[in-house]
Design a protein around this motif. Sequence first.
Motif, mmCIF file in Angstrom:
data_model
loop_
_atom_site.group_PDB
_atom_site.id
_atom_site.type_symbol
_atom_site.label_atom_id
_atom_site.label_comp_id
_atom_site.label_asym_id
_atom_site.label_seq_id
_atom_site.Cartn_x
_atom_site.Cartn_y
_atom_site.Cartn_z
ATOM 1 N N GLU A 8 -7.373 -12.907 97.558
ATOM 2 C CA GLU A 8 -7.270 -14.228 98.173
ATOM 3 C C GLU A 8 -6.973 -15.325 97.156
ATOM 4 O O GLU A 8 -7.618 -15.411 96.111
ATOM 5 N N ASP A 9 -6.008 -16.146 97.506
ATOM 6 C CA ASP A 9 -5.693 -17.378 96.780
ATOM 7 C C ASP A 9 -5.498 -17.170 95.282
ATOM 8 O O ASP A 9 -6.094 -17.858 94.451
ATOM 9 N N LYS A 11 -3.743 -17.963 92.191
ATOM 10 C CA LYS A 11 -2.961 -19.132 91.782
ATOM 11 C C LYS A 11 -2.109 -18.773 90.571
ATOM 12 O O LYS A 11 -2.625 -18.281 89.562
ATOM 13 N N VAL A 30 0.572 -19.875 95.469
ATOM 14 C CA VAL A 30 -0.654 -19.197 95.868
ATOM 15 C C VAL A 30 -0.245 -17.917 96.603
ATOM 16 O O VAL A 30 0.591 -17.961 97.512
ATOM 17 N N ASN A 32 -1.615 -14.515 98.702
ATOM 18 C CA ASN A 32 -2.661 -13.796 99.427
ATOM 19 C C ASN A 32 -2.089 -12.449 99.832
ATOM 20 O O ASN A 32 -0.946 -12.378 100.294
#
Length: 120
Positions: A8-9, A11, A30, A32
């Motif tokens: 998740e996320d 960066k 980003v 996912n």
Amino acid sequence: MKSKIILEDIKIYAYHGVLPEEAIIGNHYVVNLEVHADLKKASQSDDLNDTINYAEINDIIHQEMNVRSELLEHVIGRIINKIENQFPQITFIKIKLSKTIPPMSGEMKGVSLEFEKEIN
């Protein structure tokens, strides 16, 4: 047993885009990702060899994000292909790639592309 691994996320700063300045300035992205596989054996064995190493998936994402492309679709396609080849036990993959500051007018959180693939 249906099992999911979700990253998740993530960066990442990268240099994708059609506009020449995107290759110079770059942008924040980003990522996912969700993969499905039967991880029942790992749930019983406690052995890394019986599961999908999500650190390796993370490495693939970072490697492919470092390869400049004009289209985010191309980046996603490369990530899916590499993960699918490295982890044949995966039965489904979903990836969402978001450009947080797209070079477009108007205020927005970002622009995203999402691909899903059933793998037989």
